[in-house]
Motif scaffolding. Structure first.
Motif, mmCIF file in Angstrom:
data_model
loop_
_atom_site.group_PDB
_atom_site.id
_atom_site.type_symbol
_atom_site.label_atom_id
_atom_site.label_comp_id
_atom_site.label_asym_id
_atom_site.label_seq_id
_atom_site.Cartn_x
_atom_site.Cartn_y
_atom_site.Cartn_z
ATOM 1 N N TYR A 1 0.822 -1.207 0.000
ATOM 2 C CA TYR A 1 0.000 0.000 0.000
ATOM 3 C C TYR A 1 0.860 1.262 0.000
ATOM 4 C CZ TYR A 1 -2.831 3.834 1.666
ATOM 5 O OH TYR A 1 -3.426 5.073 1.802
ATOM 6 N N GLU A 2 1.888 1.291 0.828
ATOM 7 C CA GLU A 2 2.716 2.492 0.894
ATOM 8 C C GLU A 2 3.406 2.748 -0.448
ATOM 9 O OE1 GLU A 2 2.597 4.662 3.133
ATOM 10 O OE2 GLU A 2 1.487 3.528 4.636
ATOM 11 N N GLY A 3 3.857 1.684 -1.106
ATOM 12 C CA GLY A 3 4.476 1.851 -2.417
ATOM 13 C C GLY A 3 3.491 2.324 -3.463
ATOM 14 N N TYR A 4 2.304 1.749 -3.440
ATOM 15 C CA TYR A 4 1.272 2.131 -4.409
ATOM 16 C C TYR A 4 0.837 3.569 -4.179
ATOM 17 C CZ TYR A 4 -3.106 1.650 -7.114
ATOM 18 O OH TYR A 4 -4.129 1.809 -8.022
ATOM 19 N N ARG A 5 0.636 3.925 -2.923
ATOM 20 C CA ARG A 5 0.183 5.278 -2.601
ATOM 21 C C ARG A 5 1.201 6.312 -3.051
ATOM 22 N NH1 ARG A 5 -0.356 9.172 1.587
ATOM 23 N NH2 ARG A 5 -2.540 9.794 1.850
ATOM 24 N N ALA A 6 2.479 6.012 -2.833
ATOM 25 C CA ALA A 6 3.524 6.961 -3.223
ATOM 26 C C ALA A 6 3.677 7.034 -4.734
ATOM 27 C CB ALA A 6 4.845 6.564 -2.567
ATOM 28 N N SER A 7 3.679 5.870 -5.402
ATOM 29 C CA SER A 7 3.939 5.872 -6.844
ATOM 30 C C SER A 7 2.813 6.506 -7.640
ATOM 31 C CB SER A 7 4.189 4.441 -7.341
ATOM 32 O OG SER A 7 3.034 3.632 -7.177
ATOM 33 N N HIS A 8 1.591 6.459 -7.110
ATOM 34 C CA HIS A 8 0.453 7.035 -7.816
ATOM 35 C C HIS A 8 -0.016 8.365 -7.211
ATOM 36 C CE1 HIS A 8 0.100 3.577 -10.375
ATOM 37 N NE2 HIS A 8 -0.041 2.756 -9.349
ATOM 38 N N ALA A 9 0.681 8.829 -6.182
ATOM 39 C CA ALA A 9 0.331 10.100 -5.546
ATOM 40 C C ALA A 9 -1.176 10.171 -5.269
ATOM 41 C CB ALA A 9 0.783 11.279 -6.405
ATOM 42 N N LEU A 10 -1.675 9.154 -4.570
ATOM 43 C CA LEU A 10 -3.112 9.072 -4.332
ATOM 44 C C LEU A 10 -3.612 10.321 -3.607
ATOM 45 C CD1 LEU A 10 -3.497 5.350 -3.176
ATOM 46 C CD2 LEU A 10 -3.770 6.297 -5.484
ATOM 47 N N PRO A 11 -4.605 10.981 -4.174
ATOM 48 C CA PRO A 11 -5.112 12.203 -3.541
ATOM 49 C C PRO A 11 -6.201 11.913 -2.516
ATOM 50 C CG PRO A 11 -6.187 11.899 -5.640
ATOM 51 C CD PRO A 11 -5.222 10.741 -5.492
ATOM 52 N N ALA A 12 -6.481 12.907 -1.702
ATOM 53 C CA ALA A 12 -7.665 12.849 -0.848
ATOM 54 C C ALA A 12 -8.903 13.075 -1.701
ATOM 55 C CB ALA A 12 -7.574 13.918 0.234
ATOM 56 N N PRO A 13 -10.071 12.638 -1.241
ATOM 57 C CA PRO A 13 -11.307 12.931 -1.976
ATOM 58 C C PRO A 13 -11.515 14.441 -2.113
ATOM 59 C CG PRO A 13 -11.689 11.268 -0.282
ATOM 60 C CD PRO A 13 -10.325 11.824 -0.033
ATOM 61 N N PRO A 14 -12.289 14.845 -3.118
ATOM 62 C CA PRO A 14 -12.566 16.270 -3.284
ATOM 63 C C PRO A 14 -13.410 16.794 -2.127
ATOM 64 C CG PRO A 14 -13.984 14.981 -4.715
ATOM 65 C CD PRO A 14 -12.988 14.020 -4.121
ATOM 66 N N PRO A 15 -13.405 18.097 -1.898
ATOM 67 C CA PRO A 15 -14.242 18.642 -0.817
ATOM 68 C C PRO A 15 -15.713 18.427 -1.114
ATOM 69 C CG PRO A 15 -13.348 20.403 -2.184
ATOM 70 C CD PRO A 15 -12.664 19.143 -2.624
ATOM 71 N N PRO A 16 -16.536 18.334 -0.073
ATOM 72 C CA PRO A 16 -17.981 18.178 -0.300
ATOM 73 C C PRO A 16 -18.556 19.394 -1.007
ATOM 74 C CG PRO A 16 -17.515 18.603 2.017
ATOM 75 C CD PRO A 16 -16.192 18.379 1.358
ATOM 76 N N VAL A 17 -19.609 19.141 -1.786
ATOM 77 C CA VAL A 17 -20.312 20.215 -2.484
ATOM 78 C C VAL A 17 -21.612 20.545 -1.749
ATOM 79 C CG1 VAL A 17 -21.433 20.893 -4.648
ATOM 80 C CG2 VAL A 17 -19.300 19.552 -4.699
ATOM 81 N N ALA A 18 -22.440 19.538 -1.588
ATOM 82 C CA ALA A 18 -23.700 19.703 -0.869
ATOM 83 C C ALA A 18 -24.222 18.321 -0.520
ATOM 84 C CB ALA A 18 -24.728 20.455 -1.712
ATOM 85 N N PRO A 19 -24.892 18.151 0.604
ATOM 86 C CA PRO A 19 -25.403 16.830 0.970
ATOM 87 C C PRO A 19 -26.406 16.309 -0.058
ATOM 88 C CG PRO A 19 -25.439 18.311 2.848
ATOM 89 C CD PRO A 19 -25.136 19.157 1.649
#
Length: 336
Positions: free
Chosen positions: A46-64
């Motif tokens: 997981y750490e290798g995959y996360r680093a190699s693909h620069a996994l981002p956080a989800p986008p900010p919420p828009v509206a419920p």
């Protein structure tokens, strides 16, 4: 770090990474565990995959989103956080089975989104018995929703090979272009060609569809060892896991096969291997599953891991030794 800790971290990442590519990490972590990888190996992968693909956080919420408004997010990647939150709440409110029975019929036509990977995420959430992850998968399905048209009223068939063969005759099928070479962009472009909806609509639900498609998908992959064709094999494994949670599981299969048909040009318009060729491939002396599993678990390639686990699961259902052959070829234990 335990699998639970690693999965908890993986599930804080966005479902895709730039540019609009599927994040496989949560699913691969489950497959690695099922194939015997140690906790240390799973965490390191997981750490290798996360680093190699620069996994981002989800986008900010828009509206419920609500039960009255959730369809507003169909196909809108900016609503990932909203959709995941809504479906996590729905799963908690209704339970996994009731939630899937209610929402999957509406979502099924859009399973092509992100090249079938919301289906993958949902299947692995079910494998792991993780209800919040089911909600994440449904949210992923919503925000990447991509409908592949199927028209009724023309000739019908119960043979999936006929549908694949018919793609080559579609007007413009050898000349289409995509702005970015992603599997789902190819699916989108091909499924919009004149005549595709009529061709896709020829495939009708039937009790034999799962077996016939499994046979055709395995032959397609064995004959090509193509990256796109790999998703036909793995996708049928994922689809099979949804069957207990829908009232009409046979209706899912023509939708799925339309997606695979749209990938035929990407695969290169292959002819499926003849019976003699398939018999020769089945006769190859492939290693046993423990050796294939160990080799797959040592790989950094998410598709080595995904294909190997799905192939083993499909062989257990269908009894075809060709699954073991293609898995061994994929991870380099047999020549391609």
């Amino acid at each position: 770090m335990t699998l639970s800790d690693t999965l908890d971290r993986a599930r804080t990442d966005s479902v895709e990474f730039p540019t609009m590519l599927a994040n496989h990490a949560p699913m691969v972590l489950v497959a690695l565990k099922r194939m015997g990888a140690s906790e240390a190996r799973r965490a390191a992968w997981y750490e290798g995959y996360r680093a190699s693909h620069a996994l981002p956080a989800p986008p900010p919420p828009v509206a419920p989103l609500t039960r009255a408004t959730w369809t507003e997010a169909l196909g809108d990647r900016s609503r990932e956080t909203d959709a995941r939150a809504f479906f996590r709440a729905e799963v908690a409110r209704m339970g996994v089975d009731a939630c899937l029975r209610l929402y999957l019929p509406r979502l099924a036509p859009g399973m092509a989104g992100s090249a079938l990977h919301p289906l993958m995420r949902l299947a692995y959430a079910l494998i792991d018995g993780d209800a919040p992850a089911v909600g994440d998968a449904l949210g992923y399905w919503v925000c990447t929703y991509l409908a592949v048209p199927r028209a009724a009223g023309g000739p019908v068939t119960s043979d999936p090979v006929e549908v694949l063969a018919g793609v080559a005759a579609l007007p413009g099928v050898r000349d289409y272009r995509v702005e970015i070479d992603l599997l789902w962009k190819n699916i989108e472009a091909v499924s919009a060609l004149p005549g595709f909806a009529d061709l896709a609509g020829q495939m009708q639900p039937c009790p034999q569809a799962a077996r016939r498609m499994a046979r055709a998908a395995l032959a397609l992959y064995a004959g090509t060892m193509d990256f796109s064709a790999l998703h036909a094999v793995t996708g049928l494994h994922w689809l099979r896991l949804l069957r207990p949670h829908v009232d009409d599981p046979e209706a899912l299969y023509p939708q799925f096969w339309a997606v695979i048909a749209a990938l035929v040009p990407k695969i290169g318009f292959p002819d499926l291997p003849c019976a003699e060729t398939l018999a020769r491939l089945r006769a190859l002396q492939a290693p046993d599953w423990p050796e294939i599993f160990a080799t797959a678990c040592a790989s950094e390639d998410e598709h080595d891991i995904s294909l190997t686990y799905s192939a083993a699961q499909e062989e257990a259902v269908w009894g075809d030794p060709l699954y073991r052959v293609v898995a061994a070829r994929r991870v380099g234990l047999l020549p391609c």
